[in-house]
Design an enzyme around this catalytic site. Sequence first.
Site, PDB file in Angstrom:
ATOM      1  N   HIS A 190      -5.294  -9.475  -1.610  1.00  0.00           N
ATOM      2  CA  HIS A 190      -6.399  -8.572  -1.936  1.00  0.00           C
ATOM      3  C   HIS A 190      -5.903  -7.421  -2.811  1.00  0.00           C
ATOM      4  O   HIS A 190      -6.587  -6.987  -3.742  1.00  0.00           O
ATOM      5  CB  HIS A 190      -6.998  -8.044  -0.628  1.00  0.00           C
ATOM      6  CG  HIS A 190      -8.397  -7.552  -0.745  1.00  0.00           C
ATOM      7  ND1 HIS A 190      -9.114  -7.076   0.332  1.00  0.00           N
ATOM      8  CD2 HIS A 190      -9.246  -7.456  -1.796  1.00  0.00           C
ATOM      9  CE1 HIS A 190     -10.315  -6.712  -0.053  1.00  0.00           C
ATOM     10  NE2 HIS A 190     -10.419  -6.929  -1.348  1.00  0.00           N
TER      11      HIS A 190
ATOM     12  N   HIS B 263      -2.211 -14.157   7.681  1.00  0.00           N
ATOM     13  CA  HIS B 263      -3.238 -13.113   7.697  1.00  0.00           C
ATOM     14  C   HIS B 263      -2.819 -11.906   6.855  1.00  0.00           C
ATOM     15  O   HIS B 263      -3.569 -11.443   5.990  1.00  0.00           O
ATOM     16  CB  HIS B 263      -3.485 -12.684   9.149  1.00  0.00           C
ATOM     17  CG  HIS B 263      -4.476 -11.577   9.301  1.00  0.00           C
ATOM     18  ND1 HIS B 263      -5.740 -11.775   9.802  1.00  0.00           N
ATOM     19  CD2 HIS B 263      -4.400 -10.257   9.012  1.00  0.00           C
ATOM     20  CE1 HIS B 263      -6.402 -10.624   9.815  1.00  0.00           C
ATOM     21  NE2 HIS B 263      -5.598  -9.690   9.350  1.00  0.00           N
ATOM     22  N   GLU B 264      -1.629 -11.395   7.123  1.00  0.00           N
ATOM     23  CA  GLU B 264      -1.174 -10.222   6.379  1.00  0.00           C
ATOM     24  C   GLU B 264      -1.050 -10.502   4.884  1.00  0.00           C
ATOM     25  O   GLU B 264      -1.311  -9.632   4.058  1.00  0.00           O
ATOM     26  CB  GLU B 264       0.160  -9.723   6.931  1.00  0.00           C
ATOM     27  CG  GLU B 264       0.094  -9.200   8.350  1.00  0.00           C
ATOM     28  CD  GLU B 264      -0.944  -8.120   8.536  1.00  0.00           C
ATOM     29  OE1 GLU B 264      -1.215  -7.374   7.577  1.00  0.00           O
ATOM     30  OE2 GLU B 264      -1.510  -8.033   9.633  1.00  0.00           O
TER      31      GLU B 264
ATOM     32  N   HIS C 242      -4.179  -9.868   3.038  1.00  0.00           N
ATOM     33  CA  HIS C 242      -4.306  -8.474   2.602  1.00  0.00           C
ATOM     34  C   HIS C 242      -3.498  -8.234   1.329  1.00  0.00           C
ATOM     35  O   HIS C 242      -3.941  -7.536   0.411  1.00  0.00           O
ATOM     36  CB  HIS C 242      -3.800  -7.529   3.685  1.00  0.00           C
ATOM     37  CG  HIS C 242      -4.734  -7.349   4.835  1.00  0.00           C
ATOM     38  ND1 HIS C 242      -6.030  -6.916   4.695  1.00  0.00           N
ATOM     39  CD2 HIS C 242      -4.547  -7.537   6.173  1.00  0.00           C
ATOM     40  CE1 HIS C 242      -6.602  -6.827   5.879  1.00  0.00           C
ATOM     41  NE2 HIS C 242      -5.727  -7.215   6.796  1.00  0.00           N
TER      42      HIS C 242
END
Length: 747
Positions: free
Chosen positions: A533, A526-527, A530
């Site tokens: 992104h 998940h991290e 980011h």
Amino acid sequence: MTDVTTDNPFFRPSTLPYELPPFADITEEHYLPAFDAGFAEHLAEIKAIAENPEPPTFENTIVAMERAGELLNRVALVFFAQTSTDTSDRLQELEEEISPRWAAHLDAITLDGALFARIDALYERRAELAGVGGAAGAAGAADLAGTADVAGTADVAEAAGGAETAGVAGDAGAAGAAGGTEAAGTAGAPLGPVELRLLEKRYRDFVLGGAKLSADDKARLSELNEQLAALSTEFDRNLLVAKKAGQQVFDSADQLAGMSADAVAAAKENGEAVGLPGKHVISLKSFSNQTELAALEDREARRALLEASLERAWDSNSPVIVKIAMLRAERAALLGFASHAEYAVQDRTAKTTAAVEDLMTRLIPAAVANAGREAKALRGRLPEGQRLEAWDWTYYSEKVRQAEYDVDSEALRPYLELDSVLVNGVFHAAELVYGITFEARPDLVAYHPDVRIWEVFDADGSGIGLFLGDFFARSSKRGGAWMTNYVEQSHLLGQLPVVVNNLNVAKPPVGEPALLTWDEVRTLFHEFGHALHGLFSDVEHPTLAGTNTPRDFVEYPSQVNEMWAEWPEVLANYAKHYRTGEPVPAGLLARMAEAEKFGQGFAVVEVLAAVMLDWAWHSLAVGEDPGDAKAFEEAALERYGLLIPEIPPRYRSSYFAHIWGNGYAAGYYSYLWSEVLDKDTVDWFKEGVGAGAEEAEKVRSIRESGELFRRVVLSRGGSVDLMGAFAEFRGRGPEVEAMLRARGLAG
């Protein structure tokens, strides 16, 4: 201007690769002089823009603001990141001093009447500035004009970055980041859609920041912002103290029966680290239900651990959060809104409080009913005469998974060694989907010995940026998991991104492997979503770069990246026994997926309880006193039908760092809101591969899908209408059915 002859490393751009901050040269005493100089320099630059005798243009006003504050941005990025990752008494003192000054500094810019007059003049002429066909472009951009600056920190699963002070550079102009403009923004040339979006964003930010208020109201707004900044810092400080004091100490390893041998050893090592040799210490994670509850056989140990978690920081933080909630309500009223929640959604994709409430109230009854069915199954496994309590839920859920699905979470951990999950899982998936590769850079120095650095390369071999990994818990680090930028991407400045992921995995004894839970594996993926992104950002203006998107959109790319944790080709590459190299037993993934469906009632209810607590606190009207914080929390949960003693909220109010210290005020709904987009996108990826495709064809399809997702969503930051970007690759708008199916709530 700044005297660059000083030895302060912040006073000049870093000469390290990708402008990585020179951590080896930075000391705590460098921060205050750099902030002092940065504030002064930035205000002088803003004054020159506001008092420019030339008529306002996009270049001499909006772009000039983007360029301003280079020194201030440089020090702020590092300082606010360090206070989260490796703080000290001195840094906490500095934060208490700097946070209100930071808020006052931002207000000095936002409430500058002459500066706003120039922005307002450009905004009124936006259709004219767009030129032929530009009015249509302006209308399209207006749909999301003023999208929220998500402090350059994106958390994700747990604690999210950014502060009430906006201190972790996300607002690259107001916070002082350097920036630029598209070539079309120069004198005489029509503004393109990106410039229009930036102009409209600046206008909206200033209006929401109080630019149209009277002089008296501006003065009161500045007071409120300074008070809120100080209270947010106080909340964080109290929570860090509570984290240290609230750790659960066990005298004997026997009390930890059920936990794996390495987890018990890590607890003993943690005891040594916190000054309690011979004891076994479990440090509290940021959320309520501690992961160890699923394994601990000793019911009293489970009760003690959960109660330590649920009761932390109430004495110190109760008065703080009541003050914050009331001051935020007053600020919202001053700006013309009925509540902070109504104010906050103006800059988000939800747009209205009704839209948020509609989705949440749709989910609550189904989630509660689902949890009720799970509770019935758990009660069937309790010893006769024993009542199901909150500290029993995850333990007996694990028993159900073992019995019904042949899944033992503790037995899975030897297959989930941190380095293998990271390199052979997270990095491998990124190469499979996006073609990027990673090279360790041990020659580069980070801010703590535990932090590692990798250089990231594109498929053509060109450098993309740097990725820092800070995975272990320590007493100087706040709880949770999050991503932060140290350098934001900018074409104008020739800057490429430097990003860091933070987790709080228990550090194992020297020489022992760090074995993860499945939840920690998912958090790692998940991290890194980011991080992607931020790394893939391909925009001109830093204000619109990377994770600088609406709060209820920023979790979407990271949630999508979780899918690769269980993608068969990826799982097979990393999930191998750390000693024998044997793969995870056949069929485990399918059984895990089935077992997880059993726990969806609990999972959704605990998140919804936190969502609605956030919403209740920030739906207060001006002057409305919530009274006792605990009583308010209980009444709010009861009102929404979520007062279920066996399922405490994922975060209780006293340690809900997302909403009091880290920028998610009236925004914790974002995780579920973004999940609608996420699950719909996962279906799209799976459809792109196609059933029965040959292996080579599957790989090609994944890369093609990844390139499209990168180009349309991940690379564009906040520079486009993001719901339009979703529709561009999906072929339609988002539909909620995929999320309901994944959560076991369909029908």
